[in-house]
Motif scaffolding. Structure first.
Motif, PDB file in Angstrom:
ATOM      1  N   THR A  82       6.449 -47.169 -45.663  1.00  0.00           N
ATOM      2  CA  THR A  82       5.101 -46.762 -45.236  1.00  0.00           C
ATOM      3  C   THR A  82       4.936 -46.822 -43.720  1.00  0.00           C
ATOM      4  O   THR A  82       3.995 -46.259 -43.178  1.00  0.00           O
ATOM      5  N   CYS A  96       7.969 -43.065 -39.274  1.00  0.00           N
ATOM      6  CA  CYS A  96       7.259 -42.010 -38.554  1.00  0.00           C
ATOM      7  C   CYS A  96       6.934 -40.850 -39.490  1.00  0.00           C
ATOM      8  O   CYS A  96       7.512 -40.719 -40.576  1.00  0.00           O
ATOM      9  N   LYS A  97       6.017 -39.995 -39.061  1.00  0.00           N
ATOM     10  CA  LYS A  97       5.535 -38.902 -39.897  1.00  0.00           C
ATOM     11  C   LYS A  97       6.668 -37.975 -40.333  1.00  0.00           C
ATOM     12  O   LYS A  97       6.717 -37.532 -41.486  1.00  0.00           O
ATOM     13  N   ARG A  98       7.595 -37.691 -39.417  1.00  0.00           N
ATOM     14  CA  ARG A  98       8.717 -36.800 -39.753  1.00  0.00           C
ATOM     15  C   ARG A  98       9.545 -37.365 -40.903  1.00  0.00           C
ATOM     16  O   ARG A  98       9.901 -36.644 -41.844  1.00  0.00           O
ATOM     17  N   GLN A 126       8.540 -39.646 -43.060  1.00  0.00           N
ATOM     18  CA  GLN A 126       7.676 -39.692 -44.247  1.00  0.00           C
ATOM     19  C   GLN A 126       7.702 -38.357 -44.986  1.00  0.00           C
ATOM     20  O   GLN A 126       7.781 -38.309 -46.220  1.00  0.00           O
ATOM     21  N   GLU A 127       7.621 -37.265 -44.231  1.00  0.00           N
ATOM     22  CA  GLU A 127       7.656 -35.932 -44.843  1.00  0.00           C
ATOM     23  C   GLU A 127       9.003 -35.668 -45.490  1.00  0.00           C
ATOM     24  O   GLU A 127       9.087 -35.092 -46.576  1.00  0.00           O
TER      25      GLU A 127
END
Length: 311
Positions: free
Chosen positions: A51, A54-56, A58-59
């Motif tokens: 959790t 980073c967003k990248r 996570q995607e």
């Protein structure tokens, strides 16, 4: 993020790129090799918290979980077809390469169920049973010999293949039932079950999973148990994670994180009774869903190993 975590994430990202370029996820030499490498990479215990990535990443993780789910479904369909070609499919379950894992996972779940259920369940629902419902088969065959299992799947072809596996068995053909339905459309029937199992790949992301759990909380019988499969550490790159806070309407009873080849964590929760004032009457210690930090992780098999049970 520590150096080891960075190396792990880098390796998982590299494997995701290779898997995402495959023309098909049906079982083949390349598919089997890549997913085996991925599982072996994610299997060792790891302190990583997905959790906080980073967003990248996570995607990437969300896409990887969906690819894993698709590949797992194709693998199960492949072996269900092979098993269905036998006169007595249940005599040949060990042709499935991960059958021993299901034996261990089912024993773990039965142990946790036994610790939290005051009587033998008469009816169990398994949501997301798929074409190869090994959990239901193993529980019905070795642990719950009088219980009926109602298996729900949205895919009629999956249910047809699954039914073929038990249709020749005089016992399981009577106790294993298959329903083609989206569980979100199943309402009053859910009150009939003492226990509801939620497969790991039902609700492929957090929002979908929470919607399903909320639906179950609305329609399950008060006091009924919910068995869920989650993931912990690096294994969360393979399966969705269920946090105690996601289980609104349920009392979390136990959480177990395996460290062996059984990938899924197991969460056991009880549907709250209707009347708040009776929550502490005969149901053990009360743990409010909002108090996530108070959930205790424990090992129910400290004195009796899985290997001892299976031998």
């Amino acid at each position: 993020m520590g150096c080891q975590d960075e190396l792990l994430v880098e390796k998982v990202c590299e494997m995701y790129e290779k898997i995402s370029r495959l023309e098909s996820l049906k079982p083949s030499k390349d598919v089997n090799m890549l997913f085996t490498q991925l599982v072996l990479t994610c299997m060792p215990p790891s302190p990583i918290d997905v959790t906080k990535l980073c967003k990248r990443v996570q995607e990437m993780r969300s896409k990887l979980i969906r690819l894993c789910g698709e590949a797992e479904g194709l693998l199960e369909a492949h072996f269900s077809t092979i098993l269905g070609s036998y006169e007595n499919p249940l005599d040949h379950l060990n042709v499935f390469p991960y059958y021993s894992n299901y034996l261990k996972l089912s024993l773990l779940e039965f142990t946790l169920l036994s610790q939290n259920c005051i009587h033998v369940p008469s009816k169990i629902a398994f949501v997301g049973s798929g074409p190869l419902p090994l959990t239901s088969i193993v529980l019905a065959s070795y642990h719950l010999s009088t219980t009926s299992f109602h298996n729900y799947d949205i895919d009629p072809a999956a249910n047809s293949m699954a039914d073929r596996l038990v249709s020749s068995d005089p016992d399981l053909s009577k106790r294993m039932l298959f329903h083609t339905n989206d569980i979100m459309n199943v309402t009053n029937e859910l009150k009939d079950y003492d226990v509801v199992y939620l497969a790991a790949l039902v609700g492929m992301d957090k929002e979908e999973k929470i919607q399903v759990i909320a639906h179950l909380a609305m329609y399950m019988a008060p006091g009924a148990l919910l068995m869920l499969r989650s993931a912990h550490g690096a294994r969360a790159f393979l399966y969705p994670v269920i946090d105690p806070c996601d289980l609104q309407g349920f009392e979390v009873l136990s959480i177990f994180h395996p460290t062996d080849e059984v990938i899924n964590s197991v969460v056991v929760a009880r549907k709250f009774p209707m009347h708040v004032h009776s929550l502490d009457q005969g149901l053990g210690s009360l743990i409010l869903p909002s108090k996530c930090s108070e959930i205790q992780v424990f090992n129910p098999l400290e004195e009796l190993t899985i290997e001892e049970q299976l031998s």
